[in-house]
Design a protein around this motif. Structure first.
Motif, PDB file in Angstrom:
ATOM      1  N   MET A 162       9.551  -1.703  -6.100  1.00 48.73           N
ATOM      2  CA  MET A 162       9.335  -2.174  -4.725  1.00 48.73           C
ATOM      3  C   MET A 162       8.082  -3.046  -4.638  1.00 48.73           C
ATOM      4  SD  MET A 162      11.857  -1.398  -2.867  1.00 48.73           S
ATOM      5  CE  MET A 162      11.159  -1.805  -1.276  1.00 48.73           C
ATOM      6  N   VAL A 163       7.015  -2.644  -5.311  1.00 53.76           N
ATOM      7  CA  VAL A 163       5.795  -3.464  -5.309  1.00 53.76           C
ATOM      8  C   VAL A 163       6.092  -4.819  -5.936  1.00 53.76           C
ATOM      9  CG1 VAL A 163       3.465  -3.676  -6.254  1.00 53.76           C
ATOM     10  CG2 VAL A 163       4.200  -1.520  -5.227  1.00 53.76           C
ATOM     11  N   ARG A 164       6.842  -4.828  -7.026  1.00 54.30           N
ATOM     12  CA  ARG A 164       7.216  -6.091  -7.681  1.00 54.30           C
ATOM     13  C   ARG A 164       8.114  -6.928  -6.774  1.00 54.30           C
ATOM     14  NH1 ARG A 164       4.460  -8.285 -11.041  1.00 54.30           N
ATOM     15  NH2 ARG A 164       6.280  -9.290 -11.898  1.00 54.30           N
ATOM     16  N   ALA A 165       9.030  -6.289  -6.048  1.00 59.25           N
ATOM     17  CA  ALA A 165       9.926  -7.018  -5.144  1.00 59.25           C
ATOM     18  C   ALA A 165       9.144  -7.655  -3.994  1.00 59.25           C
ATOM     19  CB  ALA A 165      10.997  -6.073  -4.596  1.00 59.25           C
ATOM     20  N   ILE A 166       8.173  -6.936  -3.465  1.00 59.28           N
ATOM     21  CA  ILE A 166       7.339  -7.484  -2.392  1.00 59.28           C
ATOM     22  C   ILE A 166       6.556  -8.684  -2.903  1.00 59.28           C
ATOM     23  CG2 ILE A 166       5.369  -6.999  -0.874  1.00 59.28           C
ATOM     24  CD1 ILE A 166       6.445  -4.022  -0.907  1.00 59.28           C
ATOM     25  N   VAL A 211       9.798  10.238 -13.060  1.00 57.55           N
ATOM     26  CA  VAL A 211      10.008   8.859 -13.526  1.00 57.55           C
ATOM     27  C   VAL A 211      10.764   8.029 -12.493  1.00 57.55           C
ATOM     28  CG1 VAL A 211      11.074   7.463 -15.337  1.00 57.55           C
ATOM     29  CG2 VAL A 211       9.934   9.605 -15.922  1.00 57.55           C
ATOM     30  N   GLN A 212      11.752   8.612 -11.852  1.00 56.25           N
ATOM     31  CA  GLN A 212      12.560   7.861 -10.882  1.00 56.25           C
ATOM     32  C   GLN A 212      11.714   7.366  -9.716  1.00 56.25           C
ATOM     33  OE1 GLN A 212      15.886   7.057 -11.298  1.00 56.25           O
ATOM     34  NE2 GLN A 212      15.465   5.700  -9.592  1.00 56.25           N
ATOM     35  N   GLN A 213      10.899   8.238  -9.123  1.00 59.95           N
ATOM     36  CA  GLN A 213      10.063   7.841  -7.989  1.00 59.95           C
ATOM     37  C   GLN A 213       9.046   6.797  -8.417  1.00 59.95           C
ATOM     38  OE1 GLN A 213       8.007  10.967  -5.887  1.00 59.95           O
ATOM     39  NE2 GLN A 213       6.966   9.526  -4.528  1.00 59.95           N
ATOM     40  N   ARG A 214       8.460   6.965  -9.582  1.00 63.98           N
ATOM     41  CA  ARG A 214       7.464   6.017 -10.066  1.00 63.98           C
ATOM     42  C   ARG A 214       8.093   4.649 -10.337  1.00 63.98           C
ATOM     43  NH1 ARG A 214       2.757   8.652 -11.520  1.00 63.98           N
ATOM     44  NH2 ARG A 214       2.124   7.182 -13.131  1.00 63.98           N
ATOM     45  N   ASP A 215       9.269   4.658 -10.950  1.00 66.52           N
ATOM     46  CA  ASP A 215       9.969   3.403 -11.205  1.00 66.52           C
ATOM     47  C   ASP A 215      10.386   2.712  -9.911  1.00 66.52           C
ATOM     48  OD1 ASP A 215       9.686   3.657 -13.934  1.00 66.52           O
ATOM     49  OD2 ASP A 215      11.785   4.200 -14.311  1.00 66.52           O
ATOM     50  N   ASP A 216      10.886   3.485  -8.961  1.00 63.59           N
ATOM     51  CA  ASP A 216      11.282   2.912  -7.673  1.00 63.59           C
ATOM     52  C   ASP A 216      10.091   2.276  -6.965  1.00 63.59           C
ATOM     53  OD1 ASP A 216      13.877   3.750  -8.115  1.00 63.59           O
ATOM     54  OD2 ASP A 216      13.772   5.450  -6.709  1.00 63.59           O
ATOM     55  N   ALA A 217       8.976   2.981  -6.947  1.00 68.33           N
ATOM     56  CA  ALA A 217       7.778   2.449  -6.290  1.00 68.33           C
ATOM     57  C   ALA A 217       7.298   1.185  -6.991  1.00 68.33           C
ATOM     58  CB  ALA A 217       6.674   3.506  -6.274  1.00 68.33           C
ATOM     59  N   TYR A 218       7.300   1.186  -8.306  1.00 69.95           N
ATOM     60  CA  TYR A 218       6.883   0.006  -9.070  1.00 69.95           C
ATOM     61  C   TYR A 218       7.794  -1.178  -8.755  1.00 69.95           C
ATOM     62  CZ  TYR A 218       6.220  -3.158 -12.986  1.00 69.95           C
ATOM     63  OH  TYR A 218       5.999  -4.275 -13.748  1.00 69.95           O
ATOM     64  N   GLN A 260       0.824  -1.204   0.000  1.00 77.96           N
ATOM     65  CA  GLN A 260       0.000   0.000   0.000  1.00 77.96           C
ATOM     66  C   GLN A 260       0.864   1.263   0.000  1.00 77.96           C
ATOM     67  OE1 GLN A 260      -2.565  -0.366   3.386  1.00 77.96           O
ATOM     68  NE2 GLN A 260      -3.893  -1.885   2.413  1.00 77.96           N
ATOM     69  N   LYS A 261       1.933   1.243   0.789  1.00 77.02           N
ATOM     70  CA  LYS A 261       2.829   2.400   0.873  1.00 77.02           C
ATOM     71  C   LYS A 261       3.427   2.723  -0.497  1.00 77.02           C
ATOM     72  CE  LYS A 261       7.317   3.696   2.774  1.00 77.02           C
ATOM     73  NZ  LYS A 261       8.413   3.266   3.636  1.00 77.02           N
ATOM     74  N   TYR A 262       3.935   1.713  -1.180  1.00 73.97           N
ATOM     75  CA  TYR A 262       4.582   1.968  -2.464  1.00 73.97           C
ATOM     76  C   TYR A 262       3.573   2.202  -3.587  1.00 73.97           C
ATOM     77  CZ  TYR A 262       8.966   1.103  -0.195  1.00 73.97           C
ATOM     78  OH  TYR A 262      10.048   1.199   0.642  1.00 73.97           O
ATOM     79  N   THR A 263       2.413   1.614  -3.476  1.00 72.28           N
ATOM     80  CA  THR A 263       1.360   1.900  -4.452  1.00 72.28           C
ATOM     81  C   THR A 263       0.918   3.347  -4.310  1.00 72.28           C
ATOM     82  OG1 THR A 263       0.627  -0.398  -4.432  1.00 72.28           O
ATOM     83  CG2 THR A 263      -0.931   1.223  -5.259  1.00 72.28           C
ATOM     84  N   HIS A 264       0.781   3.807  -3.072  1.00 68.88           N
ATOM     85  CA  HIS A 264       0.419   5.206  -2.836  1.00 68.88           C
ATOM     86  C   HIS A 264       1.529   6.141  -3.322  1.00 68.88           C
ATOM     87  CE1 HIS A 264      -1.325   8.752  -1.035  1.00 68.88           C
ATOM     88  NE2 HIS A 264      -0.167   8.983  -0.420  1.00 68.88           N
ATOM     89  N   SER A 265       2.771   5.751  -3.059  1.00 66.30           N
ATOM     90  CA  SER A 265       3.908   6.555  -3.527  1.00 66.30           C
ATOM     91  C   SER A 265       3.884   6.696  -5.041  1.00 66.30           C
ATOM     92  CB  SER A 265       5.219   5.900  -3.082  1.00 66.30           C
ATOM     93  OG  SER A 265       6.330   6.603  -3.576  1.00 66.30           O
ATOM     94  N   TRP A 266       3.579   5.616  -5.713  1.00 63.93           N
ATOM     95  CA  TRP A 266       3.499   5.662  -7.180  1.00 63.93           C
ATOM     96  C   TRP A 266       2.335   6.545  -7.635  1.00 63.93           C
ATOM     97  CZ3 TRP A 266      -0.490   4.155 -10.385  1.00 63.93           C
ATOM     98  CH2 TRP A 266      -0.205   4.201 -11.744  1.00 63.93           C
ATOM     99  N   SER A 267       1.159   6.313  -7.057  1.00 63.22           N
ATOM    100  CA  SER A 267      -0.023   7.039  -7.529  1.00 63.22           C
ATOM    101  C   SER A 267      -0.004   8.521  -7.166  1.00 63.22           C
ATOM    102  CB  SER A 267      -1.303   6.389  -6.996  1.00 63.22           C
ATOM    103  OG  SER A 267      -1.377   6.501  -5.595  1.00 63.22           O
TER     104      SER A 267
END
Length: 82
Positions: free
Chosen positions: A53-57, A44-51, A30-37
């Motif tokens: 992290m969600v994939r890593a989880i 682009v960097q923040q969006r890619d990082d958040a994506y 939820q934290k990284y999905t919110h960070s992305w949205s």
């Protein structure tokens, strides 16, 4: 099958059913999905990082589930070999 391998599988099964670990995975997702949205479309960097992290989880969760299911797969495969 060694004792260490059985102990590893038993621990993995405990983690898969653990409510605290599941809550942790959900909160991080939820934290990284919110960070992305909530990021700017051009950040682009923040969006890619958040994506990532969600994939890593999700990957961690899947690997843990696979490790916990491994003894069942081994038993099933050994029956097929007979």
């Amino acid at each position: 099958m060694s004792f260490e391998q059985e102990d590893l599988w038993r621990s993995a099964k405990g983690f898969v059913g653990d409510r605290v670990l599941e809550e942790l995975f959900n909160r991080l997702t939820q934290k990284y999905t919110h960070s992305w949205s909530s990021s700017a479309p051009d950040d682009v960097q923040q969006r890619d990082d958040a994506y990532r992290m969600v994939r890593a989880i999700a990957s961690l969760r899947n690997e843990l589930t696979a490790l916990a299911a491994e003894p069942d797969v081994v038993k099933f495969n050994s029956r097929l070999k007979r």
